[in-house]
Design an enzyme around this catalytic site. Structure first.
Site, short mmCIF file in Angstrom:
data_model
loop_
_atom_site.label_atom_id
_atom_site.label_comp_id
_atom_site.label_asym_id
_atom_site.label_seq_id
_atom_site.Cartn_x
_atom_site.Cartn_y
_atom_site.Cartn_z
CE LYS A 45 -34.96 23.68 -121.75
NZ LYS A 45 -34.43 22.33 -122.01
CD GLN A 89 -31.46 21.54 -123.89
OE1 GLN A 89 -31.94 21.89 -122.81
NE2 GLN A 89 -32.21 21.42 -124.98
CG ASP A 112 -35.87 17.62 -118.91
OD1 ASP A 112 -36.70 18.44 -119.32
OD2 ASP A 112 -34.66 17.64 -119.22
#
Ligand code: GUN
Length: 272
Positions: A45, A89, A112
């Site tokens: 990422k 995460q 997200d």
């Protein structure tokens, strides 16, 4: 379906938009503990951020971080004008509640798309941050030249972060959608009906050639490490490629698209 080429194309588009901005978007990436897979994902990422001109801020916290400390960091990132998007995460260590953490992220920085407010917006067709993996699946299908409208789409897997939102997004694209899962009877009879087969159930090489309609588009969301370090998906790629019209490989398929969609959401967050 070439996820690598299509993700590169999307990142190049984002990079052009970022370079026209007065201040670049910034993504705060939070990782708790030392899960090796999570470290690789976070590395990928941040690499995509560098490629697109997005600033990435890394917060590495120890495994035993108390939940209140993590919530305190999120509160500070929510308030910071320097931060466009926030990504925590997953998975988190067992003593931390994932729903509590995901709900603490400001819905306006939730790149997200995991906050209940953003899940709700997706449900009503008003998504601000479509979840990255399902968005990557839809984009991979479209940019591979496969029409979705009117097709029969079958999603195998009903997870909150992939299967369920993928079904909603394919429905929004006017597919006729069926969702299958571990209790589905006569699964192969259902998958054989699919013009578009999305596989996200988490079992290595589970989908075999006899389960696929000739000419179907097959999108493999699984990723598994076999003995010897080789990666495979939920689809038996070598056999299914002989039957499918289009098929996404693992690696080189959906994973790269997920990261490209994260960059897209971060750009959208900065604009917001
Ligand atoms: N862990 C595995 N996939 C994801 C993802 O898409 N987002 C986050 N935050 N964690 C993950």
């Amino acid at each position: 379906m070439d996820g690598k080429a299509i993700a590169s194309e999307i990142k190049a588009e984002i990079s052009r938009e970022v370079s026209a901005m007065t201040a670049p978007p910034s993504l705060a990436v939070v990782i708790v503990g030392d899960d090796p897979a999570s470290k690789i994902y976070v590395g990928n990422k941040r690499k995509a951020c560098a490629e697109t001109g997005i600033k990435s801020l890394l917060y590495e916290l120890p495994e035993d971080t108390p939940q209140k400390d993590l919530l305190g960091l999120i509160e500070a990132l929510n308030a910071s004008p320097e931060v466009s998007g926030i990504l925590v995460q997953l998975p988190l260590p067992g003593h931390i509640s994932e729903p509590d953490v995901l709900t603490a992220i400001s819905p306006d920085k939730d790149v997200d798309g995991f906050h209940p407010a953003n899940a709700g917006r997706l449900m009503i067709g008003q998504a601000k941050f479509p979840p990255c993996t399902p968005a990557g699946i839809v984009e991979l299908i479209k940019r591979s030249g496969v029409t979705i409208s009117g097709k029969r789409a079958v999603v195998v897997g009903r997870s909150v972060n992939v299967g369920k939102p993928a079904a909603l997004m394919l429905l929004a694209e006017n597919a006729t959608v069926t969702v299958c899962h571990s209790r589905t009877r006569d699964l192969a009879d259902v998958t054989r009906e699919a013009d578009i087969l999305v596989v996200a159930l988490g079992k290595p090489r589970f989908i075999t050639a006899d389960m696929v309609k000739p000419g179907a588009a097959v999108i493999d969301v699984g990723i598994h490490r076999l003995g010897g370090g080789k990666l495979c998906g939920d689809v038996d790629f070598e056999a299914v490629r002989e039957v499918a019209g289009d098929i996404s490989p693992v690696p080189g398929g959906v994973g790269l698209m997920t990261v490209a969609m994260l960059m897209k959401n971060t750009l959208a967050a900065a604009r917001l």
